[in-house]
Design a protein around this motif. Structure first.
Motif, PDB file in Angstrom:
ATOM      1  N   ILE A 288       0.892  -1.684  -0.206  1.00 25.93           N
ATOM      2  CA  ILE A 288      -0.005  -0.001  -0.005  1.00 25.93           C
ATOM      3  C   ILE A 288       0.510   1.059  -0.383  1.00 25.93           C
ATOM      4  N   ASP A 289       0.696   1.784  -1.000  1.00 22.63           N
ATOM      5  CA  ASP A 289       1.607   3.155  -1.336  1.00 22.63           C
ATOM      6  C   ASP A 289       0.815   4.014  -0.478  1.00 22.63           C
ATOM      7  N   ILE A 290       1.605   4.384   1.450  1.00 25.78           N
ATOM      8  CA  ILE A 290       0.351   5.053   1.576  1.00 25.78           C
ATOM      9  C   ILE A 290       1.194   6.312   2.351  1.00 25.78           C
ATOM     10  N   PRO A 291       1.832   7.402   1.924  1.00 26.57           N
ATOM     11  CA  PRO A 291       2.644   8.789   2.482  1.00 26.57           C
ATOM     12  C   PRO A 291       2.961   8.507   3.386  1.00 26.57           C
ATOM     13  N   GLN A 292       3.903   8.742   4.091  1.00 26.82           N
ATOM     14  CA  GLN A 292       4.806   9.214   5.616  1.00 26.82           C
ATOM     15  C   GLN A 292       3.976  10.117   6.566  1.00 26.82           C
ATOM     16  N   ASP A 293       3.490  11.561   5.812  1.00 29.32           N
ATOM     17  CA  ASP A 293       3.221  12.252   7.152  1.00 29.32           C
ATOM     18  C   ASP A 293       1.821  11.545   7.534  1.00 29.32           C
ATOM     19  N   VAL A 294       1.084  10.378   6.544  1.00 27.59           N
ATOM     20  CA  VAL A 294      -0.260  10.427   6.615  1.00 27.59           C
ATOM     21  C   VAL A 294       0.148   8.591   8.085  1.00 27.59           C
ATOM     22  N   LEU A 295       1.353   8.227   8.005  1.00 29.69           N
ATOM     23  CA  LEU A 295       1.049   6.809   8.521  1.00 29.69           C
ATOM     24  C   LEU A 295       2.031   8.095  10.244  1.00 29.69           C
ATOM     25  N   GLU A 296       2.547   9.012   9.168  1.00 24.43           N
ATOM     26  CA  GLU A 296       2.738   9.650  11.089  1.00 24.43           C
ATOM     27  C   GLU A 296       1.041  10.402  12.096  1.00 24.43           C
ATOM     28  N   PHE A 327      -4.351   9.226  -0.488  1.00 22.23           N
ATOM     29  CA  PHE A 327      -4.725   8.895   1.307  1.00 22.23           C
ATOM     30  C   PHE A 327      -3.794  10.682   1.018  1.00 22.23           C
ATOM     31  N   SER A 328      -4.559  11.782   2.523  1.00 26.44           N
ATOM     32  CA  SER A 328      -3.743  12.491   3.102  1.00 26.44           C
ATOM     33  C   SER A 328      -4.083  12.513   4.189  1.00 26.44           C
ATOM     34  N   ARG A 329      -4.043  13.906   5.728  1.00 26.32           N
ATOM     35  CA  ARG A 329      -3.907  13.617   6.668  1.00 26.32           C
ATOM     36  C   ARG A 329      -5.174  14.137   7.349  1.00 26.32           C
ATOM     37  N   ALA A 330      -5.707  14.947   6.102  1.00 22.99           N
ATOM     38  CA  ALA A 330      -7.728  14.796   6.475  1.00 22.99           C
ATOM     39  C   ALA A 330      -8.478  13.958   5.961  1.00 22.99           C
ATOM     40  N   VAL A 331      -8.152  12.781   4.959  1.00 26.15           N
ATOM     41  CA  VAL A 331      -8.670  11.633   5.126  1.00 26.15           C
ATOM     42  C   VAL A 331      -8.729  10.875   6.162  1.00 26.15           C
ATOM     43  N   ALA A 332      -7.378  10.735   6.637  1.00 26.93           N
ATOM     44  CA  ALA A 332      -7.088   9.954   7.765  1.00 26.93           C
ATOM     45  C   ALA A 332      -7.563  10.032   9.182  1.00 26.93           C
ATOM     46  N   ALA A 333      -8.095  10.973   9.336  1.00 26.41           N
ATOM     47  CA  ALA A 333      -8.382  12.500  10.955  1.00 26.41           C
ATOM     48  C   ALA A 333     -10.133  12.149  10.311  1.00 26.41           C
ATOM     49  N   LEU A 343      -8.175  15.301  15.948  1.00 24.43           N
ATOM     50  CA  LEU A 343      -6.970  15.746  15.808  1.00 24.43           C
ATOM     51  C   LEU A 343      -7.439  17.442  14.999  1.00 24.43           C
ATOM     52  N   GLU A 344      -6.869  18.276  15.775  1.00 16.34           N
ATOM     53  CA  GLU A 344      -7.078  19.585  15.043  1.00 16.34           C
ATOM     54  C   GLU A 344      -6.303  19.411  13.975  1.00 16.34           C
ATOM     55  N   ILE A 345      -7.063  19.405  12.507  1.00 13.21           N
ATOM     56  CA  ILE A 345      -5.657  18.521  11.227  1.00 13.21           C
ATOM     57  C   ILE A 345      -4.960  19.932  11.150  1.00 13.21           C
ATOM     58  N   LYS A 346      -4.466  19.905  10.662  1.00 11.74           N
ATOM     59  CA  LYS A 346      -3.726  21.260   9.666  1.00 11.74           C
ATOM     60  C   LYS A 346      -3.675  20.936   8.525  1.00 11.74           C
ATOM     61  N   VAL A 347      -3.686  22.156   7.209  1.00 14.23           N
ATOM     62  CA  VAL A 347      -3.625  21.154   6.020  1.00 14.23           C
ATOM     63  C   VAL A 347      -2.356  21.297   5.203  1.00 14.23           C
ATOM     64  N   GLU A 348      -1.109  20.525   5.537  1.00 12.83           N
ATOM     65  CA  GLU A 348       0.233  20.889   4.241  1.00 12.83           C
ATOM     66  C   GLU A 348      -0.024  21.126   2.876  1.00 12.83           C
ATOM     67  N   MET A 349       0.972  21.919   2.912  1.00  6.36           N
ATOM     68  CA  MET A 349       1.625  22.341   1.022  1.00  6.36           C
ATOM     69  C   MET A 349       1.527  20.835   0.051  1.00  6.36           C
ATOM     70  N   LYS A 350       2.244  19.622   1.223  1.00  2.00           N
ATOM     71  CA  LYS A 350       2.563  18.268   0.688  1.00  2.00           C
ATOM     72  C   LYS A 350       0.972  17.883   0.014  1.00  2.00           C
ATOM     73  N   ASP A 351      -0.132  18.303   1.329  1.00  2.76           N
ATOM     74  CA  ASP A 351      -1.650  17.655   0.807  1.00  2.76           C
ATOM     75  C   ASP A 351      -2.179  18.181   0.021  1.00  2.76           C
ATOM     76  N   VAL A 352      -2.328  19.604   0.056  1.00  3.60           N
ATOM     77  CA  VAL A 352      -2.245  20.035  -1.580  1.00  3.60           C
ATOM     78  C   VAL A 352      -2.381  19.952  -2.905  1.00  3.60           C
ATOM     79  N   LEU A 353      -0.944  19.670  -3.536  1.00  5.61           N
ATOM     80  CA  LEU A 353      -0.403  18.952  -4.341  1.00  5.61           C
ATOM     81  C   LEU A 353      -0.509  17.937  -4.072  1.00  5.61           C
ATOM     82  N   ARG A 354      -0.669  16.654  -3.248  1.00  5.94           N
ATOM     83  CA  ARG A 354      -0.683  15.693  -4.046  1.00  5.94           C
ATOM     84  C   ARG A 354      -2.717  15.751  -4.180  1.00  5.94           C
ATOM     85  N   THR A 355      -3.254  16.294  -3.088  1.00  5.53           N
ATOM     86  CA  THR A 355      -4.526  15.953  -3.689  1.00  5.53           C
ATOM     87  C   THR A 355      -4.805  16.616  -5.341  1.00  5.53           C
ATOM     88  N   VAL A 356      -4.251  17.559  -5.655  1.00  2.21           N
ATOM     89  CA  VAL A 356      -4.542  18.471  -6.986  1.00  2.21           C
ATOM     90  C   VAL A 356      -3.816  17.933  -7.829  1.00  2.21           C
TER      91      VAL A 356
END
Ligand code: ADP
Ligand code: MG
Length: 439
Positions: A288-296, A327-333, A343-356
């Motif tokens: 499963i190709d799940i980004p590191q920040d989502v695992l974190e 996969f994104s941190r928002a989706v995981a939350a 969790l108070e989820i803060k969107v990060e630049m790489k989340d946006v990049l990946r999703t777009v």
């Protein structure tokens, strides 16, 4: 080369890491070795590169180079696939036909899949020592710790190791409950001789969750004799429990003292880094190709035990795939919000990049690259616009994330703002992206 390596590391290490390795060939002067997965690849780079180079040097190479390549999946499926219950235990090496019945071990619970951290390194080291010299290192080995922390995994790992290394040896894994049930049945059916024979003729006896012996006098009595028979014959015994022997109430003193004869070691809850490493390995094994920040994020949410940690990851994976979102941190939350405090989820630049990027079927790095085609430029502008909107990054910061200057970002934002006035579809797309990102 093999001999050199073997001489310089322990048998267990050799067996765990080197046995499955395949030499693939020589490419540009470097010896290419095939390993099972990227976890192993990383491990080899970190731990065995020098050793392998030395080994080549010992064969006369003046400038030895080694690289590692992940073997194609087909050669690796044996490791994680759950075989049907009665199937012989898979092995990557041609296993000699064993005259003893295959023990009831989970093929996933091997040393190679066990992530070692400060929480479990003593138990792990003890298990390795016992695997290397059964009956000699520590007998019995008593592993205790809360549920879901890897006790059963470690016991099975020793069992696997024994049956692979010493094919003639008998390994018996049993939960205390089945031991008790077997005993009850044996008494009922008048088959005590068979019962005794089964448990007293093994080379390695693994008894899980021994705390359940508490209060069962007849079982304790029988286990006492089993223990003695094995111990006197220098057969290895490994026991697990949710607490140390002295805290098991209503356990006969003579059993308690025997449990304390060998080594008692505990497993604690894993700390953050170990949790991330476990998730990472799990994701890789399941491909499963799940980004590191989502695992974190998952590792931050689920702290107490590893079974829950794995469950949480699978929940995130299911959630993303059912909703067909990357996969994104928002989706995981969101996936974990029913189970855990949000969790108070803060969107990060790489989340946006990946999703777009995913929305437009592009790789994230393409958006940060230098491509100037319309198919890339439009999504890139949208990503910049959304980052500005959803994060608190400044224009220069956004610019440098894209390796551009702030005026480019400004231009992108005004372009998107303009287009939003006249393009209803773009409005919908951006709304949807925004929804995906802010959970
Ligand atoms: P216990 O017997 O202590 O209740 P288990 O051995 O059943 O726990 O472990 C629960 C789950 O967590 C299993 O899927 C196991 O593979 C996994 N696990 C536990 N410890 C580790 C570890 N150190 N590395 C990788 N996976 C682990
Ligand atoms: Mg267990």
């Amino acid at each position: 080369m093999q001999a050199y390596v073997r001489k310089n590391i322990s048998e267990v290490e050799y067996h765990t890491w080197f046995a499955p390795v395949r030499a693939i060939g020589v490419e540009q002067g470097a010896l290419v070795l095939g390993v099972r997965n990227s976890f192993a690849q990383e491990w080899f780079r970190k731990h065995y590169l020098e050793l392998l180079e030395d080994a080549l040097r010992s064969l006369g190479a003046s400038n030895p180079q080694v690289s590692f390549q992940v073997l194609p999946a087909a050669q690796d499926t044996l490791m994680m696939a759950e075989p049907p219950p009665a199937a012989p235990r898979p092995s990557l090496r041609a296993a000699p036909v064993s005259p003893v019945p295959a023990p009831n071990l989970n093929p996933k619970y091997i040393f190679e899949n066990f992530v070692v951290g400060p929480n479990n390194n003593l138990a792990h080291a003890a298990a390795l020592a016992v695997a290397e010299s059964p009956g000699k290192a520590y007998n019995p080995l008593f592993i205790y710790g809360d549920v879901g922390l890897g006790k059963t995994h470690l016991m099975h790992a020793v069992g696997h190791y024994m049956t692979e290394r010493f094919p003639g040896k008998r390994v018996e894994y049993v939960s205390t409950e089945s031991f008790t049930n077997d005993l009850i049945n044996a008494i009922r059916d008048d088959k005590m001789a068979q019962f005794r024979n089964r448990y007293r003729s093994v080379d390695l006896l693994l008894v899980d969750d021994i705390q359940f012996l508490a209060g069962k006098e007849r079982t304790q009595e029988e286990f006492f004799h089993t223990f003695n028979a094995l111990y006197e014959n220098h057969k290895q015994i490994i026991l697990s429990s949710d607490r140390p022997p002295r805290e098991i109430q209503t356990l006969e003193g003579r059993l308690r003292s025997r449990f304390e004869w060998g080594l008692i070691t505990d497993i604690q809850s894993p700390e953050y880094e170990t949790r991330v490493a476990i998730l990472k390995m799990n994701a890789e094994h399941n491909r499963i190709d799940i980004p590191q920040d989502v695992l974190e994020l998952i590792a931050r949410q689920v702290t107490a035990n590893i079974r829950e940690l794995e469950g949480a990851m699978m929940r995130v994976v299911a959630f993303a795939s059912l909703n067909n979102v990357p996969f994104s941190r928002a989706v995981a939350a969101k996936a974990l919000s029913h189970v855990f405090t949000p969790l108070e989820i803060k969107v990060e630049m790489k989340d946006v990049l990946r999703t777009v990027a995913a929305r437009y079927g592009l790789g994230a790095e393409v958006l940060r690259g230098s491509g100037r085609m319309r198919e890339v430029v439009v999504p890139r502008q949208i990503a910049m616009y959304l980052i500005r909107d959803l994060t608190s990054h400044s224009l220069p910061e956004i610019g440098s994330f894209f390796d551009r200057d702030h005026s480019t970002v400004m231009h992108a934002i005004s372009k998107v703002t303009d287009n939003l006035q006249k393009d209803a579809e773009l409005t919908l797309t951006i709304d949807e992206l925004r929804r995906q990102l802010s959970g």
